[in-house]
Design an enzyme around this catalytic site. Structure first.
Site, PDB file in Angstrom:
ATOM      1  CE1 TYR A 125     -18.914  32.695  -9.676  1.00 35.09           C
ATOM      2  CE2 TYR A 125     -17.523  33.896 -11.224  1.00 35.09           C
ATOM      3  CZ  TYR A 125     -18.514  33.885 -10.264  1.00 35.09           C
ATOM      4  OH  TYR A 125     -19.116  35.067  -9.894  1.00 35.09           O
ATOM      5  CB  SER A 161     -19.767  36.574 -13.277  1.00 31.23           C
ATOM      6  OG  SER A 161     -18.384  36.894 -13.246  1.00 31.23           O
TER       7      SER A 161
HETATM    8  P1  NDP Z   1     -21.033  36.650  -1.213  1.00 31.18           P
HETATM    9  O1  NDP Z   1     -20.130  35.496  -0.971  1.00 31.18           O
HETATM   10  O2  NDP Z   1     -20.986  37.817  -0.327  1.00 31.18           O
HETATM   11  O3  NDP Z   1     -22.547  36.145  -1.286  1.00 31.18           O
HETATM   12  C1  NDP Z   1     -22.917  34.899  -1.800  1.00 31.18           C
HETATM   13  C2  NDP Z   1     -24.288  34.581  -1.273  1.00 31.18           C
HETATM   14  O4  NDP Z   1     -24.718  33.328  -1.813  1.00 31.18           O
HETATM   15  C3  NDP Z   1     -24.327  34.458   0.233  1.00 31.18           C
HETATM   16  O5  NDP Z   1     -25.432  35.153   0.720  1.00 31.18           O
HETATM   17  C4  NDP Z   1     -24.458  32.969   0.469  1.00 31.18           C
HETATM   18  O6  NDP Z   1     -25.225  32.768   1.635  1.00 31.18           O
HETATM   19  C5  NDP Z   1     -25.237  32.553  -0.756  1.00 31.18           C
HETATM   20  N1  NDP Z   1     -25.086  31.133  -1.051  1.00 31.18           N
HETATM   21  C6  NDP Z   1     -23.948  30.454  -1.345  1.00 31.18           C
HETATM   22  N2  NDP Z   1     -24.229  29.153  -1.498  1.00 31.18           N
HETATM   23  C7  NDP Z   1     -25.552  29.007  -1.295  1.00 31.18           C
HETATM   24  C8  NDP Z   1     -26.441  27.909  -1.303  1.00 31.18           C
HETATM   25  N3  NDP Z   1     -26.025  26.657  -1.544  1.00 31.18           N
HETATM   26  N4  NDP Z   1     -27.753  28.121  -1.052  1.00 31.18           N
HETATM   27  C9  NDP Z   1     -28.197  29.364  -0.815  1.00 31.18           C
HETATM   28  N5  NDP Z   1     -27.415  30.451  -0.783  1.00 31.18           N
HETATM   29  C10 NDP Z   1     -26.107  30.263  -1.021  1.00 31.18           C
HETATM   30  O7  NDP Z   1     -20.717  37.059  -2.720  1.00 31.18           O
HETATM   31  P2  NDP Z   1     -21.324  38.144  -3.717  1.00 31.18           P
HETATM   32  O8  NDP Z   1     -22.341  38.989  -3.046  1.00 31.18           O
HETATM   33  O9  NDP Z   1     -20.185  38.764  -4.372  1.00 31.18           O
HETATM   34  O10 NDP Z   1     -22.030  37.181  -4.761  1.00 31.18           O
HETATM   35  C11 NDP Z   1     -23.396  37.332  -5.162  1.00 31.18           C
HETATM   36  C12 NDP Z   1     -23.509  36.901  -6.611  1.00 31.18           C
HETATM   37  O11 NDP Z   1     -22.795  37.825  -7.425  1.00 31.18           O
HETATM   38  C13 NDP Z   1     -22.925  35.521  -6.908  1.00 31.18           C
HETATM   39  O12 NDP Z   1     -23.758  34.822  -7.799  1.00 31.18           O
HETATM   40  C14 NDP Z   1     -21.600  35.852  -7.576  1.00 31.18           C
HETATM   41  O13 NDP Z   1     -21.184  34.818  -8.426  1.00 31.18           O
HETATM   42  C15 NDP Z   1     -21.978  37.118  -8.317  1.00 31.18           C
HETATM   43  N6  NDP Z   1     -20.848  37.946  -8.698  1.00 31.18           N
HETATM   44  C16 NDP Z   1     -20.108  38.617  -7.771  1.00 31.18           C
HETATM   45  C17 NDP Z   1     -19.054  39.419  -8.165  1.00 31.18           C
HETATM   46  C18 NDP Z   1     -18.234  40.199  -7.210  1.00 31.18           C
HETATM   47  O14 NDP Z   1     -17.240  40.799  -7.650  1.00 31.18           O
HETATM   48  N7  NDP Z   1     -18.561  40.259  -5.919  1.00 31.18           N
HETATM   49  C19 NDP Z   1     -18.678  39.539  -9.579  1.00 31.18           C
HETATM   50  C20 NDP Z   1     -19.529  38.815 -10.475  1.00 31.18           C
HETATM   51  C21 NDP Z   1     -20.574  38.051 -10.040  1.00 31.18           C
HETATM   52  P3  NDP Z   1     -25.080  31.556   2.681  1.00 31.18           P
HETATM   53  O15 NDP Z   1     -23.635  31.197   2.765  1.00 31.18           O
HETATM   54  O16 NDP Z   1     -25.637  32.147   3.942  1.00 31.18           O
HETATM   55  O17 NDP Z   1     -25.955  30.475   2.132  1.00 31.18           O
END
Ligand code: NDP
Length: 258
Positions: free
Chosen positions: A167, A153
């Site tokens: 984070y 990120s």
């Molecule tokens: P979402 O919240 O849409 O997706 C997060 C995903 O992580 C979900 O599919 C969730 O699935 C999964 N997840 C969370 N906790 C767990 C766990 N303990 N075990 C397995 N899976 C888990 O967010 P984003 O798509 O935005 O995030 C994806 C990545 O991108 C992250 O690492 C985030 O930090 C990074 N990011 C996003 C940005 C943005 O602006 N959107 C900016 C910078 C980085 P479930 O709850 O079903 O387990």
């Protein structure tokens, strides 16, 4: 939504490849699973929300792709090893890993409890580390090359929002993890790179993407869509980036160049 992307912004021939995507139940991970499948990869979609994974795998399969769903909690080290083995048994050895699952409790440092600290670091760092190692260990045994893409990120580089201290630490650690693993596995032709996104519209950002003052504070006064990450993903998994390893690509619409 259609199971696969009809016209991705870029294309790479990924036939014969097996891609393991974490956090595929929403946001960036879901998008990436569809894009990889559209380019011919067999895709393993993982996360905790089973119904969403099953629906995604069904949509990809219905559109002519190959996908299986495996429920995986990234804090569960036994589950991580089992999921990699299950993926290989079903589709063949994993040679693309998208280490994408992540959370942000959005608490100031003084408001974080120890269990929440462990939860956030477990999901954002420990799990991705263990998973990368599980995939790489197998590739090394098989003397096969591979690609690992970690999702960091811009929080690794700047503190743009209050309440994301831990984070940011976790995502900075993902940057360094990318670099050290790239060095360790370079002789094995396993390329390890990271994407550091700015703000993209997903469930994680839903609390502030509609906040006008936040949007107006951004250089382009807009929130990007996950489709704008497709080309970077495909570059990093394709032969075009053969000599690129240990690199972090910021895709942030200018949000760190202030
Ligand atoms: P979402 O919240 O849409 O997706 C997060 C995903 O992580 C979900 O599919 C969730 O699935 C999964 N997840 C969370 N906790 C767990 C766990 N303990 N075990 C397995 N899976 C888990 O967010 P984003 O798509 O935005 O995030 C994806 C990545 O991108 C992250 O690492 C985030 O930090 C990074 N990011 C996003 C940005 C943005 O602006 N959107 C900016 C910078 C980085 P479930 O709850 O079903 O387990």
């Amino acid at each position: 939504m259609n199971g696969m992307i009809e016209r991705p912004a870029a294309f790479a021939d990924l036939s014969g490849r097996v891609a393991f995507v974490t956090g595929a139940s929403s946001g960036i991970g879901e998008r990436f699973a569809r894009v990889l499948a559209s380019c011919g990869a067999k895709v393993v979609v993982t996360a905790r929300r089973k119904e969403r994974l099953d629906a995604l795998a069904e949509q990809i399969t219905a559109a002519g792709g190959v996908a299986i769903a495996i429920v995986l909690d990234m804090r569960d080290e036994v589950g991580i090893a089992a999921a990699v083995a299950e993926a290989e048994a079903a589709l063949g050895p994993v040679d693309i890993l998208i280490n994408n699952a992540g959370i942000n409790y959005g608490k100031r440092a003084v408001g974080m409890t120890a269990p929440r600290f462990d939860d956030e670091m477990g999901t954002n760092l420990r799990g991705p580390w263990l998973l990368a190692c599980a995939v790489a260990r197998r590739l090394i045994e098989l003397q096969a090359s591979g690609r690992i893409i970690n999702i960091s990120s811009i929080g690794a580089f700047i503190t743009s929002k209050p309440g994301s201290s831990l984070y940011s630490v976790s995502k900075a650690a993902v940057v360094r993890m990318t670099e050290v693993l790239a060095v360790e596995w370079a002789p094995h032709f396993i390329n390890v790179n990271a994407i550091a996104p700015g703000t993209f519209e997903t469930e994680m950002t839903s609390a502030f993407v509609n906040n006008d003052s936040y949007v107006q504070s951004l250089p382009r006064k807009r929130i990007c869509s996950t489709a704008q990450l497709d080309s970077t993903l495909l570059y990093l998994v394709s032969p075009l980036s053969d000599a690129v390893t240990g690199t972090i690509i910021k895709v942030d619409d200018g949000q760190t160049a202030r």
